[in-house]
Design a protein around this motif. Sequence first.
Motif, PDB file in Angstrom:
ATOM      1  N   ALA A   1      45.040  79.562  11.045  1.00 16.68           N
ATOM      2  CA  ALA A   1      45.307  78.618  10.120  1.00 16.68           C
ATOM      3  C   ALA A   1      46.570  78.573  10.010  1.00 16.68           C
ATOM      4  CB  ALA A   1      44.638  78.771   8.823  1.00 16.68           C
ATOM      5  N   TYR A   2      47.259  79.718   9.615  1.00 13.43           N
ATOM      6  CA  TYR A   2      48.714  79.521   9.150  1.00 13.43           C
ATOM      7  C   TYR A   2      49.616  78.991  10.472  1.00 13.43           C
ATOM      8  CZ  TYR A   2      53.586  81.063   8.077  1.00 13.43           C
ATOM      9  OH  TYR A   2      54.723  80.856   8.006  1.00 13.43           O
ATOM     10  N   CYS A   3      49.359  79.785  11.627  1.00 12.54           N
ATOM     11  CA  CYS A   3      50.114  79.585  12.791  1.00 12.54           C
ATOM     12  C   CYS A   3      50.088  77.896  12.995  1.00 12.54           C
ATOM     13  CB  CYS A   3      50.000  80.203  13.855  1.00 12.54           C
ATOM     14  SG  CYS A   3      50.631  81.999  13.585  1.00 12.54           S
ATOM     15  N   LEU A   4      48.869  77.479  12.978  1.00 15.57           N
ATOM     16  CA  LEU A   4      48.627  76.145  13.711  1.00 15.57           C
ATOM     17  C   LEU A   4      49.151  75.186  12.475  1.00 15.57           C
ATOM     18  CD1 LEU A   4      45.143  76.398  14.948  1.00 15.57           C
ATOM     19  CD2 LEU A   4      46.861  76.477  16.170  1.00 15.57           C
ATOM     20  N   SER A   5      49.191  75.439  11.298  1.00 11.75           N
ATOM     21  CA  SER A   5      49.603  74.560  10.384  1.00 11.75           C
ATOM     22  C   SER A   5      51.379  74.840  10.376  1.00 11.75           C
ATOM     23  CB  SER A   5      49.405  74.971   9.025  1.00 11.75           C
ATOM     24  OG  SER A   5      49.961  76.015   8.432  1.00 11.75           O
ATOM     25  N   ALA A   6      51.888  75.700  11.025  1.00 13.87           N
ATOM     26  CA  ALA A   6      52.957  75.785  11.234  1.00 13.87           C
ATOM     27  C   ALA A   6      53.729  75.396  12.418  1.00 13.87           C
ATOM     28  CB  ALA A   6      53.883  77.329  10.811  1.00 13.87           C
TER      29      ALA A   6
ATOM     30  N   GLU B   1      49.301  81.318   1.847  1.00  8.81           N
ATOM     31  CA  GLU B   1      48.511  82.594   1.322  1.00  8.81           C
ATOM     32  C   GLU B   1      47.599  82.797   2.314  1.00  8.81           C
ATOM     33  OE1 GLU B   1      49.337  79.473   0.026  1.00  8.81           O
ATOM     34  OE2 GLU B   1      50.322  79.996  -2.062  1.00  8.81           O
ATOM     35  N   LEU B   2      46.955  81.934   3.027  1.00  9.21           N
ATOM     36  CA  LEU B   2      45.929  82.265   4.016  1.00  9.21           C
ATOM     37  C   LEU B   2      46.770  83.163   5.365  1.00  9.21           C
ATOM     38  CD1 LEU B   2      43.039  81.910   4.560  1.00  9.21           C
ATOM     39  CD2 LEU B   2      43.640  79.811   5.762  1.00  9.21           C
ATOM     40  N   GLY B   3      47.799  82.788   5.581  1.00  7.24           N
ATOM     41  CA  GLY B   3      48.719  83.553   6.443  1.00  7.24           C
ATOM     42  C   GLY B   3      49.080  84.902   6.007  1.00  7.24           C
ATOM     43  N   SER B   4      49.105  84.999   4.563  1.00  6.68           N
ATOM     44  CA  SER B   4      49.594  86.017   3.884  1.00  6.68           C
ATOM     45  C   SER B   4      48.386  87.233   4.020  1.00  6.68           C
ATOM     46  CB  SER B   4      50.367  86.093   2.676  1.00  6.68           C
ATOM     47  OG  SER B   4      51.287  85.308   2.836  1.00  6.68           O
TER      48      SER B   4
END
Length: 189
Positions: free
Chosen positions: A51-56, A110-113
């Motif tokens: 989720a984090y990587c795709l959003s970034a 937060e999800l990435g963390s």
Amino acid sequence: MNPEAIAVLAGVTTVIQLTWQAAEILRADSVGNVSVATWILIMVQGIGLAAYCLSANLVVAGSVNVFVTASACVILFRTLSGPSRMSMLAGVTLSVGLVPWILDAGFESELGSIGAAAAAVAWLPQVVAFLRFDPRSAFSSTAWILVLLTSGLWLAYSVAVGQWRVGVGPAFGILAAFLGLRASLRSRP
């Protein structure tokens, strides 16, 4: 080497590593030495970092973490039985279903963390299980070498793109791989 090339190489080695480990687990007569906690943490890592990587816009890293999540589910499905298996499937369905809402609310970091924290400790239960049981019956030396190679590539990628969340797990993965490989090699006849 540019970061995307490192990501593609790391992604390919991740697919090889997880396929190898899943094959070892699926072929095993007993899965008592496979740490369920490790694979739950790897599943959390995969969901959070995907989720984090795709959003970034780290598309390769995000896509690989989708594969990591699916691989962890396959391994958990093999190691769990009965009500535990059904609970795991319900938990995965709920977790994956919540991701779009969490992202829509703006909680990508937060999800990435959470994914990074899970990745940091994911291999610890497996190494403990590996050392407590017969090391020859857990992952092979080849599997630990693949963990080491994959972790090193993802760590290099995280440094190249300046994303610490992507590098936390691999840093600890390198340590776990060294411990697992050392025990594996010591136990050879």
